[in-house]
Design a protein around this motif. Sequence first.
Motif, short mmCIF file in Angstrom:
data_model
loop_
_atom_site.label_atom_id
_atom_site.label_comp_id
_atom_site.label_asym_id
_atom_site.label_seq_id
_atom_site.Cartn_x
_atom_site.Cartn_y
_atom_site.Cartn_z
N GLY A 146 0.95 -1.30 0.06
CA GLY A 146 0.75 0.15 0.17
C GLY A 146 1.04 1.21 -0.30
O GLY A 146 0.15 2.07 0.80
N ALA A 147 2.13 1.54 -0.24
CA ALA A 147 3.18 2.43 -0.63
C ALA A 147 2.76 3.54 -1.22
O ALA A 147 2.58 2.97 -2.74
CB ALA A 147 4.51 1.95 -0.79
N GLU A 148 2.72 4.53 -0.98
CA GLU A 148 2.42 5.48 -2.49
C GLU A 148 3.43 6.44 -2.32
O GLU A 148 4.59 6.46 -2.17
CB GLU A 148 1.65 6.70 -1.46
CG GLU A 148 0.30 6.67 -1.19
CD GLU A 148 -0.59 6.44 -2.38
OE1 GLU A 148 -0.31 7.07 -3.29
OE2 GLU A 148 -1.43 5.74 -1.65
N ILE A 149 3.95 6.13 -3.67
CA ILE A 149 4.70 7.18 -4.54
C ILE A 149 4.84 8.66 -4.44
O ILE A 149 3.72 8.42 -4.82
CB ILE A 149 5.72 6.01 -5.80
CG1 ILE A 149 4.77 5.02 -5.54
CG2 ILE A 149 7.02 6.82 -6.42
CD1 ILE A 149 6.02 4.34 -4.08
N THR A 150 6.06 8.94 -4.88
CA THR A 150 6.01 10.81 -5.05
C THR A 150 5.68 10.77 -6.59
O THR A 150 6.28 9.36 -6.92
CB THR A 150 7.18 11.83 -4.41
OG1 THR A 150 7.86 11.35 -4.80
CG2 THR A 150 7.48 11.08 -3.49
N SER A 151 5.29 11.67 -6.87
CA SER A 151 5.17 12.45 -8.50
C SER A 151 6.69 12.21 -8.57
O SER A 151 6.78 11.70 -10.46
CB SER A 151 4.17 13.43 -8.36
OG SER A 151 2.99 13.47 -8.08
N LYS A 152 7.46 13.05 -8.35
CA LYS A 152 8.66 13.07 -8.63
C LYS A 152 9.41 11.28 -9.12
O LYS A 152 10.25 11.47 -10.35
CB LYS A 152 9.37 13.76 -7.95
CG LYS A 152 10.52 13.75 -8.52
CD LYS A 152 11.61 15.48 -7.56
CE LYS A 152 13.47 15.64 -8.49
NZ LYS A 152 14.19 16.32 -7.12
N ALA A 153 9.13 10.97 -7.74
CA ALA A 153 9.73 9.19 -7.86
C ALA A 153 8.95 8.86 -9.47
O ALA A 153 10.04 7.99 -10.74
CB ALA A 153 9.82 8.13 -7.41
N LYS A 154 7.89 9.16 -9.73
CA LYS A 154 7.39 8.52 -10.93
C LYS A 154 7.50 9.09 -12.31
O LYS A 154 7.83 8.37 -13.13
CB LYS A 154 4.70 8.90 -10.95
CG LYS A 154 4.99 7.84 -9.18
CD LYS A 154 3.57 8.19 -9.37
CE LYS A 154 3.11 7.36 -8.24
NZ LYS A 154 1.11 7.80 -8.32
N TYR A 155 8.18 9.90 -12.79
CA TYR A 155 8.08 10.87 -13.21
C TYR A 155 9.24 10.15 -14.04
O TYR A 155 10.44 10.26 -15.10
CB TYR A 155 8.45 12.03 -13.27
CG TYR A 155 6.87 13.31 -13.78
CD1 TYR A 155 5.99 12.66 -12.65
CD2 TYR A 155 6.94 13.85 -14.63
CE1 TYR A 155 5.06 13.27 -13.21
CE2 TYR A 155 6.28 14.09 -15.33
CZ TYR A 155 4.34 14.54 -14.87
OH TYR A 155 3.43 15.03 -14.42
N LEU A 156 10.54 9.94 -13.09
CA LEU A 156 12.21 9.75 -12.84
C LEU A 156 12.17 8.21 -13.27
O LEU A 156 12.86 7.37 -14.51
CB LEU A 156 12.91 9.83 -11.38
CG LEU A 156 13.15 11.21 -11.23
CD1 LEU A 156 13.92 11.15 -10.01
CD2 LEU A 156 13.86 12.41 -12.31
N ARG A 157 10.79 7.68 -13.46
CA ARG A 157 10.83 5.78 -13.46
C ARG A 157 10.53 6.31 -14.93
O ARG A 157 11.06 5.29 -15.55
CB ARG A 157 9.28 5.31 -12.54
CG ARG A 157 10.14 4.76 -11.00
CD ARG A 157 9.00 4.84 -10.11
NE ARG A 157 9.96 4.00 -9.19
CZ ARG A 157 8.59 2.88 -8.23
NH1 ARG A 157 7.64 2.91 -8.62
NH2 ARG A 157 9.34 2.32 -7.07
N ILE A 158 9.76 6.86 -15.41
CA ILE A 158 9.46 6.30 -16.71
C ILE A 158 10.25 7.11 -17.83
O ILE A 158 10.90 6.66 -18.76
CB ILE A 158 8.05 8.20 -17.32
CG1 ILE A 158 6.56 7.75 -16.10
CG2 ILE A 158 7.83 7.91 -18.94
CD1 ILE A 158 5.55 8.22 -16.24
N LEU A 159 11.72 8.53 -17.35
CA LEU A 159 12.42 8.54 -18.03
C LEU A 159 13.02 7.48 -17.94
O LEU A 159 13.37 6.99 -19.27
CB LEU A 159 12.75 9.69 -17.49
CG LEU A 159 14.65 10.39 -17.65
CD1 LEU A 159 14.64 10.39 -19.09
CD2 LEU A 159 15.37 10.73 -17.25
#
Length: 361
Positions: free
Chosen positions: A86-99
């Motif tokens: 049930g972890a919530e990931i920050t928006s910044k981490a999500k963008y870096l993952r897409i990169l």
Amino acid sequence: MKKTINIPLGSQHISLLEPVRFKFECENEKIIGVDSDVGFVHRGVEKACTTSFKFDSIGYVVARVCGLCAITHSLTYTAAIEKLLGAEITSKAKYLRILLLELDRIHSHMLCLAHTCENAGFEAMFMRIMGDRELIMEIQELITGNRIQFDYINIGGVNRDLDVNSVQKVKENLYEVKQKVQGYMDEFTNNWSLSLKFKGIGALSLDEAYMYNAIGPLARASGLRIDVRNEIDYLPYNEVGYKMQTHTDGDINARNIVRLNEIVNSIEMCENILNGVPEGEIVTKVKGKPEGETVVRFEAPRGELMYYVKANGTAMLERVRIKTPTFSCIPAFSHIFLGEEYADAPAVLASFDPCMSCTAK
């Protein structure tokens, strides 16, 4: 009188670096039957994940499944664990993952296109694309610390942030690759060895793509609009400029064009991320041990990658199951060969972009 003979291709073959073995039944020069064997590099990764490593280390283990799509493997597993916790990931981490996912896709597609050139006898173009691919490898190393098998994804986020100098270097290299890909477009559209020669060869129709459950660029080149990036909400692909790339011919040339267009779109998404990456932390602290079972999918360079994870509330998992894109496409692969000339088999095979490292695990 027609004569039927069996001709093996692989497991080690000059036209394909991957350890896969095909046995073609040929009538004169035409392929009328196909048998395949993909079990040459089995490493027992799934078993190791449940007997030798704790759940918080497995993301780094599965990154070793494949050198080309290591980020996709580690991210898909990590997302499954985050879902169970049930972890919530920050928006910044999500963008870096897409990169990083899209950088994986760019260099993987460039490798496939280079092999296509090599099989066409266009060695100069092969060397040119492989040389240009180094620009992507450079920025992957700059961001993650490794050229391949990147230890970048962490449960809760990512392990490294971008600094100003890194962002500038990544932008410069991406711009340079984008210019070079425009040149590839001309070669793959107008050069006889790379375009006209491959039109109509190794074709998979839209109906056949449905029937054989084709995925990834193989399906999209036949007009089948299927892409996990268009179906999931784990990552904000709708915010970074994702556009599905399709073709209708379904042949070798169509698969090349789809991959070229996907490279361009991936570069655009990376540029948008670099220009608009949100502020905030790159990792969220995640506590607890996973319990329950889940399935998570991501779009790897070759198509849908799926992880099944079963946990029991301890540090050791009960089951990790990996379904890879190449494995899913084998029925379509085998069908495409039927009716083709044996001489075209290496070029058809290269256009599949199979990955046996992923498949055999």
